[in-house]
Design a protein around this motif. Sequence first.
Motif, PDB file in Angstrom:
ATOM      1  N   HIS A 427       0.867  -1.166  -0.009  1.00  0.00           N
ATOM      2  CA  HIS A 427      -0.024   0.024  -0.017  1.00  0.00           C
ATOM      3  C   HIS A 427       0.800   1.027   0.121  1.00  0.00           C
ATOM      4  O   HIS A 427       2.035   1.133  -0.164  1.00  0.00           O
ATOM      5  N   LYS A 469      -1.663  -0.872  -3.883  1.00  0.00           N
ATOM      6  CA  LYS A 469      -3.087  -0.886  -3.456  1.00  0.00           C
ATOM      7  C   LYS A 469      -3.629   0.359  -2.921  1.00  0.00           C
ATOM      8  O   LYS A 469      -2.811   1.291  -2.355  1.00  0.00           O
ATOM      9  N   GLY A 470      -4.864   0.602  -3.360  1.00  0.00           N
ATOM     10  CA  GLY A 470      -5.671   1.904  -2.744  1.00  0.00           C
ATOM     11  C   GLY A 470      -7.100   1.763  -3.170  1.00  0.00           C
ATOM     12  O   GLY A 470      -7.456   0.602  -3.734  1.00  0.00           O
ATOM     13  N   SER A 471      -7.645   3.010  -3.290  1.00  0.00           N
ATOM     14  CA  SER A 471      -9.327   2.829  -3.684  1.00  0.00           C
ATOM     15  C   SER A 471      -9.160   2.472  -5.182  1.00  0.00           C
ATOM     16  O   SER A 471     -10.279   1.790  -5.687  1.00  0.00           O
ATOM     17  N   THR A 473      -6.470   0.478  -7.610  1.00  0.00           N
ATOM     18  CA  THR A 473      -5.247  -0.422  -7.289  1.00  0.00           C
ATOM     19  C   THR A 473      -4.564  -0.457  -8.640  1.00  0.00           C
ATOM     20  O   THR A 473      -5.142  -0.505  -9.632  1.00  0.00           O
ATOM     21  N   ALA A 492     -13.291  -2.231  -6.624  1.00  0.00           N
ATOM     22  CA  ALA A 492     -13.988  -2.159  -5.261  1.00  0.00           C
ATOM     23  C   ALA A 492     -14.443  -1.228  -4.641  1.00  0.00           C
ATOM     24  O   ALA A 492     -14.238  -0.098  -5.160  1.00  0.00           O
ATOM     25  N   PRO A 493     -15.475  -1.313  -3.727  1.00  0.00           N
ATOM     26  CA  PRO A 493     -16.046  -0.546  -2.971  1.00  0.00           C
ATOM     27  C   PRO A 493     -15.309   0.095  -1.884  1.00  0.00           C
ATOM     28  O   PRO A 493     -14.405  -0.972  -1.372  1.00  0.00           O
ATOM     29  N   LEU A 496     -14.242  -1.984   1.215  1.00  0.00           N
ATOM     30  CA  LEU A 496     -13.071  -2.964   1.427  1.00  0.00           C
ATOM     31  C   LEU A 496     -12.037  -2.299   2.369  1.00  0.00           C
ATOM     32  O   LEU A 496     -10.954  -3.123   2.499  1.00  0.00           O
ATOM     33  N   ALA A 497     -12.002  -0.977   2.514  1.00  0.00           N
ATOM     34  CA  ALA A 497     -10.937  -0.663   3.275  1.00  0.00           C
ATOM     35  C   ALA A 497     -11.288  -1.077   4.626  1.00  0.00           C
ATOM     36  O   ALA A 497     -11.678  -0.236   5.736  1.00  0.00           O
ATOM     37  N   THR A 498     -10.667  -2.051   4.928  1.00  0.00           N
ATOM     38  CA  THR A 498     -10.978  -2.865   6.175  1.00  0.00           C
ATOM     39  C   THR A 498      -9.582  -3.886   6.756  1.00  0.00           C
ATOM     40  O   THR A 498      -9.268  -4.500   5.585  1.00  0.00           O
ATOM     41  N   GLY A 500      -6.932  -6.620   6.946  1.00  0.00           N
ATOM     42  CA  GLY A 500      -6.922  -7.909   6.725  1.00  0.00           C
ATOM     43  C   GLY A 500      -7.296  -8.150   5.060  1.00  0.00           C
ATOM     44  O   GLY A 500      -7.225  -8.955   4.422  1.00  0.00           O
ATOM     45  N   ALA A 501      -7.983  -6.806   4.671  1.00  0.00           N
ATOM     46  CA  ALA A 501      -8.323  -6.943   3.122  1.00  0.00           C
ATOM     47  C   ALA A 501      -7.208  -7.258   2.320  1.00  0.00           C
ATOM     48  O   ALA A 501      -7.352  -7.808   1.257  1.00  0.00           O
ATOM     49  N   GLY A 502      -6.000  -6.698   2.713  1.00  0.00           N
ATOM     50  CA  GLY A 502      -4.879  -6.964   1.842  1.00  0.00           C
ATOM     51  C   GLY A 502      -4.446  -8.267   1.836  1.00  0.00           C
ATOM     52  O   GLY A 502      -3.649  -9.048   0.835  1.00  0.00           O
ATOM     53  N   ASP A 503      -4.397  -8.795   3.169  1.00  0.00           N
ATOM     54  CA  ASP A 503      -4.085 -10.341   3.145  1.00  0.00           C
ATOM     55  C   ASP A 503      -4.769 -11.323   2.201  1.00  0.00           C
ATOM     56  O   ASP A 503      -4.491 -12.301   1.651  1.00  0.00           O
ATOM     57  N   LEU A 505      -6.206 -10.392  -0.482  1.00  0.00           N
ATOM     58  CA  LEU A 505      -5.558 -10.022  -2.176  1.00  0.00           C
ATOM     59  C   LEU A 505      -4.378 -10.699  -2.319  1.00  0.00           C
ATOM     60  O   LEU A 505      -4.368 -11.550  -3.177  1.00  0.00           O
ATOM     61  N   HIS A 553     -11.098  -9.438  -6.479  1.00  0.00           N
ATOM     62  CA  HIS A 553     -10.962  -9.040  -4.994  1.00  0.00           C
ATOM     63  C   HIS A 553     -12.096  -7.959  -4.830  1.00  0.00           C
ATOM     64  O   HIS A 553     -12.882  -7.927  -3.841  1.00  0.00           O
TER      65      HIS A 553
HETATM   66  N1  LIG Z   1     -11.148   3.188  -0.269  1.00  0.00           N
HETATM   67  C1  LIG Z   1     -11.053   2.134  -0.873  1.00  0.00           C
HETATM   68  N2  LIG Z   1     -11.935   1.633  -1.710  1.00  0.00           N
HETATM   69  C2  LIG Z   1     -11.589   0.417  -2.194  1.00  0.00           C
HETATM   70  N3  LIG Z   1     -10.577  -0.598  -1.765  1.00  0.00           N
HETATM   71  C3  LIG Z   1      -9.889  -0.197  -0.985  1.00  0.00           C
HETATM   72  C4  LIG Z   1      -9.954   1.236  -0.256  1.00  0.00           C
HETATM   73  N4  LIG Z   1      -8.878   1.399   0.671  1.00  0.00           N
HETATM   74  C5  LIG Z   1      -8.243   0.389   0.504  1.00  0.00           C
HETATM   75  N5  LIG Z   1      -8.898  -0.700  -0.313  1.00  0.00           N
HETATM   76  C6  LIG Z   1      -8.144  -2.014  -0.683  1.00  0.00           C
HETATM   77  O1  LIG Z   1      -8.421  -2.653   0.670  1.00  0.00           O
HETATM   78  C7  LIG Z   1      -7.123  -3.426   0.814  1.00  0.00           C
HETATM   79  C8  LIG Z   1      -6.490  -2.920   1.702  1.00  0.00           C
HETATM   80  O2  LIG Z   1      -5.210  -3.581   2.127  1.00  0.00           O
HETATM   81  P1  LIG Z   1      -4.006  -3.273   3.139  1.00  0.00           P
HETATM   82  O3  LIG Z   1      -3.961  -1.748   3.138  1.00  0.00           O
HETATM   83  O4  LIG Z   1      -3.017  -4.038   2.727  1.00  0.00           O
HETATM   84  O5  LIG Z   1      -4.782  -3.550   4.336  1.00  0.00           O
HETATM   85  P2  LIG Z   1      -4.343  -4.860   5.365  1.00  0.00           P
HETATM   86  O6  LIG Z   1      -2.936  -4.531   5.549  1.00  0.00           O
HETATM   87  O7  LIG Z   1      -4.991  -4.551   6.785  1.00  0.00           O
HETATM   88  O8  LIG Z   1      -4.600  -6.060   4.876  1.00  0.00           O
HETATM   89  C9  LIG Z   1      -6.325  -3.290  -0.537  1.00  0.00           C
HETATM   90  O9  LIG Z   1      -6.554  -4.405  -1.353  1.00  0.00           O
HETATM   91  C10 LIG Z   1      -6.841  -1.857  -1.175  1.00  0.00           C
HETATM   92  O10 LIG Z   1      -6.957  -1.919  -2.609  1.00  0.00           O
END
Ligand SMILES: Nc1ncnc2c1ncn2[C@@H]1O[C@H](COP(=O)(O)OP(=O)(O)O)[C@@H](O)[C@H]1O
Length: 609
Positions: A427, A469-471, A473, A492-493, A496-498, A500-503, A505, A553
Amino acid sequence: MDMQQSQESQESIVESLDEDHLQMLVQHAYDTDTVRAMEQPLLEQGEPLMRHAAAAVATNVLQLLESFDLDEHARITVLAGAGDNGGDGLFAGALLAKRGFPVTAIAVGRTLHDDAYRTFIESGGHIWVLDAANTIPGCPSEFSAGEAGERFEQAMEFASNSHIIIDAMTGIGAQGALRGIAGSVAQTLGALLDELRAHDSNDDMQRPYVVAVDTPSGIGVNDGSLPGPYIPADMTLMFGAMKPCAILPPACSACGEIWLVDFGFDLESHDPAGSIVGMDLAAAAIRQVMPTDAKYSRGVTGLITGSQQYPGAAVLSTTAAAHTNIGMVRYMGPTRAQDLVLHALPEAVIGKGHVQSWVVGSGVPVRTAEEEADLQQQSIEALLAHYALSEDGSNEEAYAMPAIVVDAGALDLLPDHVPSHVVLTPHMGELTRLLTRLGVDVDEDTVRNQPLQYARMAAKMTGATVLLKGSLTIVVQGGQFADDQVFVAGRAPAQLATAGAGDVLAGMLGAILAQNADLVQPSVPSGDESDHDDEAQVAQAIAEIAGAAAYLHGLAAALASKAKQRGWHRAHLFGIDDLDEEHFPIGRPIVASDVVKKIAAAIGKLQNN
Ligand SMILES: Nc1ncnc2c1ncn2[C@@H]1O[C@H](COP(=O)(O)OP(=O)(O)O)[C@@H](O)[C@H]1O
Ligand SMILES: NC(=O)C1=CN([C@@H]2O[C@H](COP(=O)(O)OP(=O)(O)OC[C@H]3O[C@@H](n4cnc5c(N)ncnc54)[C@H](OP(=O)(O)O)[C@@H]3O)[C@@H](O)[C@H]2O)[C@@H](O)CC1
Ligand SMILES: [K+]
């Protein structure tokens, strides 16, 4: 040519084009040099592109005014630059003035497009010049500094009280951050508009509605950056093709709704600078299961993820991988994490074995210089050492290794030079940290402002494919002969910013690489010219697959949260789509495990599409 004629001719361009062309139009973005090259033959044939552009702007403004129930007293301001972008804006203003609307142009340069200026005045438009040294016929010049300041303030007051602002200061001719009067206008008006926008969705036009001509002025057209002050738009009428700023963060947010005006460019003969990952690309990355398949032929992913501190990441990454259409997952990690993995996924196989892809680092803490590497970090470091290339790119073993996803804590353990089938998934913060370790002096805000530039820098310095990664990617290609085409996944909506979402992916990407093992295996360079094409082809396949994983994802998250909102919404086609108000429900909150539960449904949706 009046608005009606231009619209009819526009519609005939649209009708004469096939579905493939329209598909390319909404999927690919082209840099400004390529756009100029595609424009050239049409201009040589005498196509009145500027009139088409202006008619499209005027048509959409008229529809907006109608939808907001504004009569002919609606105030319209054109911010007009000295180039052809200003020409488009003035011609559009002229069409609206002819319809009886009061239209005022604020000239920010020393001149205006001749023809457009004359047409604008003849149609009843008013001009307000801000530059004392202007040479616009009939306009006052050489006014004092005090008067210039007063004019500027009055103009800004006027613009901020208008119903519609047509931003035609700069388009594809913009170079760097806006300077001079255009810069001051963007500074004053842009800041005000941004603030108003933050508090008001503008459903009732309580603030000016900004229509950008071709591109919002002040944004980085080719790299999607925000190099300085800019005018945020509610709607951008983009001509001929999408420019990279339409799909790249952060500039794409400044574009608002994008309306593409098709000029019938020969898109097929030109290389895009960037592409939005859509359903087709994502579906192509999912391998079809065959009657002859066994678990091993479907792909096996090995994961060295999770830690004593973050064992949950092991569960999220392995369950995500296991649900992403492969035959088996192997897990390696601390005992506590192993127990949790087996509890959540009895199908997981613990321990080493043959794999078609690796996922390392999710939930593995960052290693500080003072700390000794723990066992988990040591095994990741040992595995990554097999991917190390020497300065001259040699080390045959590295090319023969299976593709690997390097996430979170493993990014600190990456060797200096690696092949393109090493995929980094940072990220913004992790990318900043990686670049800092590589000796680049950069902070996170700067990376956030120019994500493409810094993702590309990391790819160029390490050779790895970089998925940032971001809103939205973005994926940039790795390897020695990397192509500049960037892939953008915006499915992604925001739910998804929660955590563990990155794990999740990382696990999904590992699985998608495993089921495409033959496509993502670079061959050992032979030193021949053929290396170039071979490597470029593999690097592109890897980037597409990484983009596909991000799309899937995002789609799984959309299904889990029942959200229609996305990071990026498809551009509308002028003359084809309706200017209806659309609603994109944000859906309900989710946790990362909810995303895992919807992966199978998302794959089903892709395959049945
Ligand atoms: N505003 C957003 N809208 C959509 N997807 C998002 C947004 N912010 C983060 N994400 C996605 O959520 C995931 C967050 O991953 P990461 O930052 O590694 O979090 P973590 O380390 O908690 O797993 C990424 O896949 C990113 O693309
Ligand atoms: N070709 C065609 O037929 C068609 C083209 N079309 C339209 O033309 C547009 C391209 O027009 P273009 O090439 O004239 O450039 P444009 O975007 O107006 O910018 C140049 C002006 O901006 C200024 N400027 C630049 N940088 C600046 C800065 N940092 N800060 C401040 N000012 C800056 C620059 O000033 P200068 O550097 O000369 O002092 C000059 O005045 C394209 O986007 C589309 O809208 C359509 O009509 C379709 C047909
Ligand atoms: K503009």
